[in-house]
Design a protein around this motif. Structure first.
Motif, mmCIF file in Angstrom:
data_model
loop_
_atom_site.group_PDB
_atom_site.id
_atom_site.type_symbol
_atom_site.label_atom_id
_atom_site.label_comp_id
_atom_site.label_asym_id
_atom_site.label_seq_id
_atom_site.Cartn_x
_atom_site.Cartn_y
_atom_site.Cartn_z
ATOM 1 N N ALA A 25 0.827 -1.180 -0.015
ATOM 2 C CA ALA A 25 -0.027 -0.020 0.098
ATOM 3 C C ALA A 25 0.782 1.511 -0.044
ATOM 4 O O ALA A 25 0.537 2.177 -0.678
ATOM 5 C CB ALA A 25 -0.953 -0.030 1.139
ATOM 6 N N GLY A 26 1.939 1.373 0.744
ATOM 7 C CA GLY A 26 2.817 2.421 1.123
ATOM 8 C C GLY A 26 3.446 2.777 -0.452
ATOM 9 O O GLY A 26 3.580 3.734 -0.755
ATOM 10 N N THR A 27 3.741 1.465 -1.307
ATOM 11 C CA THR A 27 4.427 1.960 -2.486
ATOM 12 C C THR A 27 3.569 2.204 -3.534
ATOM 13 O O THR A 27 3.906 3.051 -4.253
ATOM 14 C CB THR A 27 5.163 0.473 -3.117
ATOM 15 O OG1 THR A 27 6.109 -0.224 -2.035
ATOM 16 C CG2 THR A 27 5.761 0.502 -4.188
ATOM 17 N N GLY A 28 2.175 1.735 -3.353
ATOM 18 C CA GLY A 28 1.058 2.224 -4.427
ATOM 19 C C GLY A 28 0.928 3.785 -3.977
ATOM 20 O O GLY A 28 0.786 4.536 -4.975
ATOM 21 N N ALA A 29 1.242 4.184 -2.862
ATOM 22 C CA ALA A 29 0.963 5.882 -2.522
ATOM 23 C C ALA A 29 2.239 6.611 -3.270
ATOM 24 O O ALA A 29 1.968 7.591 -3.488
ATOM 25 C CB ALA A 29 0.964 6.071 -1.075
ATOM 26 N N ALA A 30 3.312 5.700 -3.050
ATOM 27 C CA ALA A 30 4.718 6.439 -3.596
ATOM 28 C C ALA A 30 4.431 6.593 -5.137
ATOM 29 O O ALA A 30 4.903 7.619 -6.004
ATOM 30 C CB ALA A 30 5.775 5.637 -3.307
ATOM 31 N N LEU A 31 3.707 5.598 -5.801
ATOM 32 C CA LEU A 31 3.615 5.393 -7.431
ATOM 33 C C LEU A 31 2.609 6.550 -7.740
ATOM 34 O O LEU A 31 2.733 7.268 -8.707
ATOM 35 C CB LEU A 31 3.018 4.153 -7.767
ATOM 36 C CG LEU A 31 4.397 3.075 -7.681
ATOM 37 C CD1 LEU A 31 3.471 1.706 -7.792
ATOM 38 C CD2 LEU A 31 5.152 3.104 -8.971
#
Length: 290
Positions: A25-31
């Protein structure tokens, strides 16, 4: 001497989605912010898994030496069952924490040294959940810690080390993932109310009682699904997180029916799957929207 399969079972693999989901989820927010750094995402994943397994072994050790697991209902506990001696399980927990600490230092060196303090707090929270003379998990605070460290800190921290800033989508995702991680613990403690009451382990489930705990579990699922709508306000594609609904519904069914003991074990599995599916769904949605 415990076998390899017993060590794997003692690591509680059903809880590992709670380690994977916040990083996804955190990587999705970074993307969504257009700043994903894949090697840092990979380090975050390894760090999260190391801490999850470490806290599982630490809990196994601490509950085992306190006698809490002597009459446990549910998956194998290494110390409580006598499959492994307490000192060996303690060493396994410390090795996992050491690995996590080294990975955390790597992230701190490349993203900000203040993150060392966050890492120290996370490891301390993992150990003192059931360890020490006054474990906070025995005083109805376990759910707070899980929500903070396996929700807010893990999701927002994953985004921060890649983006260099905290973002509103990472906060929303952190609340959703944290609510489901918390729900896993609530379901676990709901199952263990009889044995925890008998051994003096005052979990939040013991404090709330059977009915109150079941209501709290459902409320956590609702909170998680509501955060998907919050994320959809940034990009409609985040509604992919609602793909978790069927697993959330299946997880909640035994709780709503009043099931007890081993009949609640599938709820742990399905809550973990729901958390992972929600995290993947919102991550893909945020990546599309970004």
């Amino acid at each position: 001497m415990a076998t390899a399969s017993q060590w794997i079972e003692g690591a509680r693999p059903r809880t590992l989605p709670a380690a994977v989901a916040p990083v996804v989820a955190g990587t999705g927010a970074a993307l969504y912010a257009g700043e994903a750094v894949w090697w840092k995402a990979a380090v975050c994943l390894l760090l999260s898994l190391a801490l999850q397994v470490g806290v599982n072994y630490a809990n196994d050790y601490s509950d085992g030496v306190k006698g809490t697991d002597d009459d446990r209902v549910g998956p194998l506990r290494l110390v409580g069952s006598g499959a492994a001696d307490a000192a060996t399980v303690k060493r396994a927990a410390l090795v996992c924490f050491a690995v996590g600490g080294l990975l955390g230092l790597l992230l701190a060196a490349t993203s900000g040294w203040w993150l060392v303090l966050v890492g120290v707090a996370a490891i301390a929270a993992a150990w003192f959940y059931t360890g020490g003379s006054r474990p906070y998990g025995y005083h109805a605070l376990g759910e707070v810690s899980v929500f903070v460290f396996f929700g807010l800190v893990a999701v927002m921290g994953t985004t921060y080390v890649q983006v260099g800033a905290f973002t509103w989508p990472s906060l929303a995702a952190g609340i959703g993932v944290g609510a489901l991680a918390c729900a896993i613990l609530v379901a676990n403690n709901l199952r263990d109310i009889p044995t925890d009451t008998a051994t003096g382990k005052r979990t939040l489930a013991v404090v709330l009682g059977d009915r109150g705990t079941r209501i709290f579990y459902v409320v956590l699922l609702v909170i998680a699904l509501v955060t998907v709508w919050w994320l959809a306000s940034y990009t409609p594609s985040a509604l992919l997180g609602l793909l978790a609904f069927p697993w959330a519904l299946r997880a909640a069914t035994p709780v709503a029916r009043g099931e007890r003991g081993l009949a609640l074990v599938p709820t742990l599995r399905d809550t973990g799957i729901a958390e992972l599916v929600l995290a993947v769904g919102v991550a893909v949605g945020l990546a599309i929207g970004g």
